[in-house]
Design a protein around this motif. Structure first.
Motif, PDB file in Angstrom:
ATOM      1  N   SER A 129     -18.574  -4.695   8.462  1.00 26.96           N
ATOM      2  CA  SER A 129     -18.486  -5.755   9.430  1.00 26.96           C
ATOM      3  C   SER A 129     -16.820  -6.072   9.695  1.00 26.96           C
ATOM      4  O   SER A 129     -16.538  -7.041  10.833  1.00 26.96           O
ATOM      5  CB  SER A 129     -19.053  -7.024   8.981  1.00 26.96           C
ATOM      6  N   PHE A 130     -15.923  -5.599   9.173  1.00 32.77           N
ATOM      7  CA  PHE A 130     -14.581  -5.577   9.341  1.00 32.77           C
ATOM      8  C   PHE A 130     -13.871  -4.445   8.465  1.00 32.77           C
ATOM      9  O   PHE A 130     -14.496  -4.034   7.508  1.00 32.77           O
ATOM     10  CB  PHE A 130     -13.760  -7.004   9.138  1.00 32.77           C
ATOM     11  N   TYR A 131     -12.690  -4.083   8.794  1.00 29.78           N
ATOM     12  CA  TYR A 131     -11.967  -3.108   8.048  1.00 29.78           C
ATOM     13  C   TYR A 131     -11.678  -3.796   6.586  1.00 29.78           C
ATOM     14  O   TYR A 131     -11.080  -4.862   6.523  1.00 29.78           O
ATOM     15  CB  TYR A 131     -10.510  -2.700   8.526  1.00 29.78           C
ATOM     16  N   PRO A 132     -12.089  -3.110   5.530  1.00 27.75           N
ATOM     17  CA  PRO A 132     -12.067  -3.564   4.120  1.00 27.75           C
ATOM     18  C   PRO A 132     -10.656  -3.821   3.782  1.00 27.75           C
ATOM     19  O   PRO A 132      -9.483  -3.074   3.980  1.00 27.75           O
ATOM     20  CB  PRO A 132     -12.604  -2.479   3.233  1.00 27.75           C
ATOM     21  N   ILE A 133     -10.394  -5.016   3.010  1.00 25.85           N
ATOM     22  CA  ILE A 133      -9.205  -5.295   2.700  1.00 25.85           C
ATOM     23  C   ILE A 133      -9.262  -5.233   0.864  1.00 25.85           C
ATOM     24  O   ILE A 133      -9.878  -6.006   0.223  1.00 25.85           O
ATOM     25  CB  ILE A 133      -8.854  -6.884   2.878  1.00 25.85           C
ATOM     26  N   LEU A 134      -8.829  -4.200   0.420  1.00 24.96           N
ATOM     27  CA  LEU A 134      -8.844  -3.912  -1.270  1.00 24.96           C
ATOM     28  C   LEU A 134      -7.123  -4.069  -1.624  1.00 24.96           C
ATOM     29  O   LEU A 134      -6.653  -2.921  -1.448  1.00 24.96           O
ATOM     30  CB  LEU A 134      -9.637  -2.687  -1.661  1.00 24.96           C
ATOM     31  N   ALA A 135      -6.713  -4.956  -2.180  1.00 32.10           N
ATOM     32  CA  ALA A 135      -5.289  -5.419  -2.337  1.00 32.10           C
ATOM     33  C   ALA A 135      -5.176  -5.545  -3.749  1.00 32.10           C
ATOM     34  O   ALA A 135      -5.613  -6.598  -4.368  1.00 32.10           O
ATOM     35  CB  ALA A 135      -4.772  -6.632  -1.650  1.00 32.10           C
ATOM     36  N   TYR A 136      -4.634  -4.589  -4.335  1.00 34.09           N
ATOM     37  CA  TYR A 136      -4.201  -4.714  -5.999  1.00 34.09           C
ATOM     38  C   TYR A 136      -2.980  -5.257  -6.136  1.00 34.09           C
ATOM     39  O   TYR A 136      -1.677  -4.895  -5.367  1.00 34.09           O
ATOM     40  CB  TYR A 136      -4.464  -3.366  -6.583  1.00 34.09           C
ATOM     41  N   GLY A 137      -2.556  -5.873  -7.367  1.00 33.10           N
ATOM     42  CA  GLY A 137      -1.393  -6.525  -7.570  1.00 33.10           C
ATOM     43  C   GLY A 137      -0.648  -7.526  -6.612  1.00 33.10           C
ATOM     44  O   GLY A 137      -1.313  -8.321  -5.914  1.00 33.10           O
ATOM     45  N   GLU A 138       0.638  -7.183  -6.226  1.00 32.51           N
ATOM     46  CA  GLU A 138       1.269  -7.697  -5.205  1.00 32.51           C
ATOM     47  C   GLU A 138       0.850  -7.576  -3.854  1.00 32.51           C
ATOM     48  O   GLU A 138       1.057  -8.384  -3.121  1.00 32.51           O
ATOM     49  CB  GLU A 138       2.896  -7.359  -5.299  1.00 32.51           C
ATOM     50  N   HIS A 139      -0.061  -6.518  -3.549  1.00 34.52           N
ATOM     51  CA  HIS A 139      -0.611  -6.500  -2.138  1.00 34.52           C
ATOM     52  C   HIS A 139      -1.503  -7.562  -2.031  1.00 34.52           C
ATOM     53  O   HIS A 139      -1.959  -7.929  -0.911  1.00 34.52           O
ATOM     54  CB  HIS A 139      -1.293  -5.025  -2.405  1.00 34.52           C
ATOM     55  N   GLY A 140      -2.144  -8.249  -3.001  1.00 38.66           N
ATOM     56  CA  GLY A 140      -2.929  -9.215  -2.915  1.00 38.66           C
ATOM     57  C   GLY A 140      -2.311 -10.516  -2.127  1.00 38.66           C
ATOM     58  O   GLY A 140      -2.925 -11.237  -1.736  1.00 38.66           O
ATOM     59  N   ALA A 141      -1.063 -10.515  -2.123  1.00 40.01           N
ATOM     60  CA  ALA A 141      -0.319 -11.723  -1.559  1.00 40.01           C
ATOM     61  C   ALA A 141      -0.073 -11.549  -0.221  1.00 40.01           C
ATOM     62  O   ALA A 141       0.402 -12.197   0.542  1.00 40.01           O
ATOM     63  CB  ALA A 141       0.791 -11.878  -2.364  1.00 40.01           C
ATOM     64  N   ILE A 142      -0.502 -10.357   0.494  1.00 42.88           N
ATOM     65  CA  ILE A 142      -0.531 -10.161   1.938  1.00 42.88           C
ATOM     66  C   ILE A 142      -1.762 -10.499   2.399  1.00 42.88           C
ATOM     67  O   ILE A 142      -2.837  -9.827   2.089  1.00 42.88           O
ATOM     68  CB  ILE A 142      -0.047  -8.549   2.047  1.00 42.88           C
ATOM     69  N   VAL A 143      -1.887 -11.170   3.468  1.00 46.24           N
ATOM     70  CA  VAL A 143      -3.213 -12.015   3.582  1.00 46.24           C
ATOM     71  C   VAL A 143      -4.127 -11.065   4.140  1.00 46.24           C
ATOM     72  O   VAL A 143      -5.450 -11.093   3.588  1.00 46.24           O
ATOM     73  CB  VAL A 143      -3.152 -13.211   4.334  1.00 46.24           C
ATOM     74  N   HIS A 144      -3.671 -10.500   4.937  1.00 44.75           N
ATOM     75  CA  HIS A 144      -4.662  -9.423   5.763  1.00 44.75           C
ATOM     76  C   HIS A 144      -4.279  -7.856   5.450  1.00 44.75           C
ATOM     77  O   HIS A 144      -4.193  -7.030   6.322  1.00 44.75           O
ATOM     78  CB  HIS A 144      -4.763  -9.585   7.044  1.00 44.75           C
ATOM     79  N   TYR A 145      -3.791  -7.486   4.041  1.00 47.39           N
ATOM     80  CA  TYR A 145      -3.389  -5.892   3.865  1.00 47.39           C
ATOM     81  C   TYR A 145      -4.245  -5.304   3.906  1.00 47.39           C
ATOM     82  O   TYR A 145      -5.596  -5.389   3.885  1.00 47.39           O
ATOM     83  CB  TYR A 145      -3.056  -6.191   2.521  1.00 47.39           C
ATOM     84  N   CYS A 146      -4.053  -4.062   4.549  1.00 49.44           N
ATOM     85  CA  CYS A 146      -5.031  -2.872   4.699  1.00 49.44           C
ATOM     86  C   CYS A 146      -4.279  -1.599   4.266  1.00 49.44           C
ATOM     87  O   CYS A 146      -3.282  -1.252   4.757  1.00 49.44           O
ATOM     88  CB  CYS A 146      -5.371  -2.825   6.102  1.00 49.44           C
ATOM     89  N   ALA A 147      -4.720  -1.070   3.027  1.00 54.77           N
ATOM     90  CA  ALA A 147      -4.224   0.155   2.500  1.00 54.77           C
ATOM     91  C   ALA A 147      -3.987   1.217   3.640  1.00 54.77           C
ATOM     92  O   ALA A 147      -5.323   1.469   4.313  1.00 54.77           O
ATOM     93  CB  ALA A 147      -4.771   0.279   1.457  1.00 54.77           C
ATOM     94  N   ASP A 148      -2.943   1.989   3.620  1.00 52.71           N
ATOM     95  CA  ASP A 148      -3.177   3.331   4.319  1.00 52.71           C
ATOM     96  C   ASP A 148      -2.411   4.315   3.309  1.00 52.71           C
ATOM     97  O   ASP A 148      -2.124   3.989   2.261  1.00 52.71           O
ATOM     98  CB  ASP A 148      -2.105   3.089   5.683  1.00 52.71           C
ATOM     99  N   GLU A 149      -2.069   5.516   4.030  1.00 54.70           N
ATOM    100  CA  GLU A 149      -1.885   6.761   3.098  1.00 54.70           C
ATOM    101  C   GLU A 149      -0.636   6.290   2.271  1.00 54.70           C
ATOM    102  O   GLU A 149      -0.310   6.885   1.387  1.00 54.70           O
ATOM    103  CB  GLU A 149      -1.498   7.842   3.829  1.00 54.70           C
ATOM    104  N   GLN A 150       0.469   5.769   3.122  1.00 56.36           N
ATOM    105  CA  GLN A 150       1.812   5.344   2.628  1.00 56.36           C
ATOM    106  C   GLN A 150       1.704   4.138   1.407  1.00 56.36           C
ATOM    107  O   GLN A 150       2.257   4.116   0.291  1.00 56.36           O
ATOM    108  CB  GLN A 150       2.644   4.986   3.394  1.00 56.36           C
ATOM    109  N   SER A 151       0.954   3.112   1.563  1.00 50.31           N
ATOM    110  CA  SER A 151       0.783   2.013   0.599  1.00 50.31           C
ATOM    111  C   SER A 151      -0.293   1.950  -0.259  1.00 50.31           C
ATOM    112  O   SER A 151       0.010   1.298  -1.210  1.00 50.31           O
ATOM    113  CB  SER A 151       0.514   0.557   1.799  1.00 50.31           C
ATOM    114  N   ASP A 152      -1.114   2.874  -0.319  1.00 53.05           N
ATOM    115  CA  ASP A 152      -2.087   3.131  -1.205  1.00 53.05           C
ATOM    116  C   ASP A 152      -1.733   3.309  -2.685  1.00 53.05           C
ATOM    117  O   ASP A 152      -0.967   4.139  -2.773  1.00 53.05           O
ATOM    118  CB  ASP A 152      -2.957   4.231  -0.722  1.00 53.05           C
ATOM    119  N   ILE A 153      -2.186   2.234  -3.484  1.00 49.88           N
ATOM    120  CA  ILE A 153      -1.612   2.524  -4.889  1.00 49.88           C
ATOM    121  C   ILE A 153      -2.900   2.612  -6.019  1.00 49.88           C
ATOM    122  O   ILE A 153      -4.041   2.115  -5.615  1.00 49.88           O
ATOM    123  CB  ILE A 153      -0.730   1.121  -5.124  1.00 49.88           C
ATOM    124  N   PRO A 154      -2.513   3.265  -7.359  1.00 54.25           N
ATOM    125  CA  PRO A 154      -3.569   3.181  -7.934  1.00 54.25           C
ATOM    126  C   PRO A 154      -3.826   2.129  -8.716  1.00 54.25           C
ATOM    127  O   PRO A 154      -2.925   1.129  -8.941  1.00 54.25           O
ATOM    128  CB  PRO A 154      -2.963   4.222  -9.070  1.00 54.25           C
TER     129      PRO A 154
END
Length: 598
Positions: free
Chosen positions: A359-384
């Motif tokens: 229903s929308f682009y998924p937001i899976l935000a680990y660690g400090e990425h969780g502080a970005i309200v509408h973070y969306c992981a891409d190839e550059q930002s994707d972290i383990p």
């Protein structure tokens, strides 16, 4: 400097245009847009889902909101485009910037099909008396986009009454009743969600929103659906013919509006109809700008829709619960990243009956990425992911039985006392709103403070609304119902809560560079009791997924908050456990044990 930007400037020079405006909208003001409409992205390189690009002879600017500041800064680097952070101190609005920078005798251009009439009026008001020409029939970005994608024309399909709960003729009759009340001869509708709700059809022309590119115009005895011929199967044509809905070509709407007879009273909502359509209303016709009659009719779900939504949330709850179990048992044992985790959740949803898509682009935000309200992981930002800290997972799905939207902040291992403190405050706010009982007539503005109070008491807050309306197999962000403490600028956004409305409850806290917490359930508004004081309403949670008990500081919850959470968890276990395997079921039993039972 981007070549696309320079190509656009050459076209502007040919047309003698001093400034050119590119919105993110499609012809219908949709939240998400198809590839054909991504002119702003093509010219600027910025891929966020919200933003406005203004190009002038020697400068260019892109305005976007706080969700995209970091992304826009990175993507605009070296482009020749300045980032303007909307809403920040000292940052002018687009209209203020135009008023300051455009000179008398210059022309502002834009594609009026992609600018809503209300915003075009706002721009003209800002430039009034400045001897500046406004030209709204120029698709200059499209002119320089040599390999522009085709307009989507995916097949439309019928949503039967077992899902919709009401037939097309019944809905049309309801709209005509409102038209009569407002004295309208014709009603012009361009919002894709409203059109598909009215006709009980769905499609696939917009990402994450199962709608059909189309317009609709109806009188007291005629309904015309303007749609691309390629989108219609024989079955859909027969269905429309049986309901006395005439099919016309998608582009014919502009000519038909211009041929309205003298004296015809045309109802439309300028917030949801583009400038090109409104500009074609003939002088002899009488415009009636007002809220779309479909808006409230669509927002108040009927009993069939509500019951179907319960079914959709059971299926979604099974998928998300299995996902959380998998995360907790596999993080640290196998390589999992934000993006691979999102793919795993999508696989689990696909296993569920009648699943259609996200229903929308998924937001899976680990660690400090969780502080970005509408973070969306891409190839550059994707972290383990690591077996420690928080993963914020905000996702949702479309099922034939309805639409889901859920956020859980998941502890992948050891978490700090500060993280527990923040989680507990957000959970308390979530429970206070979910457990509210109020007199009918209250709006979301009346109730928002319940969710914020635990944070406000500590001098903390979150910079987004507490909740939004959710459509039935339509847009996951649907008005007019919402929870927010500040008045909205869009007409109708401060409506009273009604039985059958579905609204998200999603307070949060975001500590930049560290972590974020957001907890979201969907709530359906229900009647609680009626007495001499009036009708009292409240909420029933639709979402069936456990909260993170190990992240809760139980001593800081009130007795009432503990009672609500214990009852909710008991319901989650009762509802979801029959669909889990033995190990998952035993894990869920422990995760939903009543406080004091450990």
């Amino acid at each position: 400097m981007r070549q696309q930007l320079e190509a656009l400037r050459r076209r502007m020079l040919e047309e003698k245009i001093g400034a050119y405006l590119i919105m993110t909208d499609d012809f219908h003001g949709s939240e998400y847009v198809g590839d054909y409409f991504k002119c702003r992205e093509y010219i600027s390189g910025f891929t966020g889902s919200a933003g406005t690009l203004l190009v002038m002879k020697e400068q260019a600017g892109l305005w976007t909101d706080g969700r995209y500041f970091l992304q826009a800064e990175a993507q605009l680097a070296g482009s020749g485009i300045t980032l303007y952070r909307s809403g920040q101190p000292g940052v002018p609005s687009v209209e203020e910037f135009l008023e300051r920078e455009l000179q008398p005798g210059e022309t502002l251009g834009f594609d009026g099909r992609c600018v809503m009439a209300s915003y075009a009026r706002k721009i003209r008001a800002a430039l009034a008396g400045r001897q500046i020409t406004v030209c709204g029939d120029l698709d200059l970005a499209g002119d320089v986009w040599a390999d522009r994608p085709q307009l989507s024309r995916e097949p439309a399909w019928i949503l039967g009454e077992r899902y919709a709960g009401a037939g097309i003729r019944e809905k049309i009759a309801e709209v005509r009743r409102v038209m009569k009340q407002r004295g309208a001869d014709w009603f012009l509708l361009a919002s894709l969600e409203d059109i598909c709700w009215l006709l009980n059809v769905r499609g696939n022309d917009v990402a994450c929103t199962p709608v059909v590119l189309s317009y609709l115009m109806m009188s007291r005895d005629e309904v015309r659906w303007y749609v691309q011929e390629e989108a219609l199967t024989d079955k859909v044509r027969a269905y429309l013919n049986d309901a006395a809905v005439a099919v016309r070509d998608y582009r014919q709407i502009y000519g038909d509006v211009s041929r309205l007879p003298a004296g015809a009273r045309l109802l439309y909502d300028e917030n949801h109809v583009n400038e090109a359509l409104v500009s074609r209303i003939p002088d002899g016709a009488q415009p009636l700008d007002g809220e779309n009659p479909t808006l409230l009719l669509k927002a108040v779900k009927n009993p069939v829709e509500v019951e179907n939504e319960r079914t959709a949330h059971i299926r979604d709850g099974v998928a998300v619960t299995k996902f959380i179990y998998w995360l907790k048992h596999q993080t640290g044992r196998e390589a999992i990243t934000e993006r691979s985790a999102a793919l795993r959740l999508e696989e689990l949803r696909k296993e569920q009956k009648d699943y259609i898509g996200p229903s929308f682009y998924p937001i899976l935000a680990y660690g400090e990425h969780g502080a970005i309200v509408h973070y969306c992981a891409d190839e550059q930002s994707d972290i383990p992911l690591k077996p420690e800290g928080f993963l914020l997972a905000d996702t949702g799905g479309h099922y034939k039985e309805g639409t889901t939207d859920i956020t859980r902040t998941i502890a992948l291992g050891a978490i700090t006392e500060e993280q527990k403190e923040m989680y507990t405050m957000v959970l308390r706010g979530h429970i206070r709103l979910a457990d509210a009982v109020f007199l009918r007539g209250a709006t979301g503005m009346s109730l928002d403070v319940l969710a914020r109070m635990p944070l406000w008491e500590k001098g903390l807050d979150y910079n987004h609304g507490t909740g939004h309306g959710v459509g039935y197999l339509l847009s996951v962000h649907e008005g007019p119902n919402s929870f927010r403490y500040r008045p909205a600028s869009v007409r109708g956004s401060d409506c009273v809560m009604e039985e059958g409305m579905i609204t998200s409850d999603e307070p949060g806290i975001y500590l930049e560079g560290r972590f974020g917490v957001r907890l979201e359930n969907l709530l359906v508004c229900t009647r609680k009791r009626e007495n001499s004081y009036g009708i009292f309403l409240g909420f029933e949670p639709l979402t069936m997924v456990p909260f993170e008990q190990e992240a809760i500081i139980w001593e800081k919850l009130s007795e009432q908050e503990i009672r609500w959470l214990n009852a909710y968890h008991a319901k989650v276990y009762e509802t979801i456990s029959p669909y889990l395997d033995k190990e998952e079921r035993e894990w869920l039993r422990k995760e939903t044990e009543a406080y004091g039972g450990r």
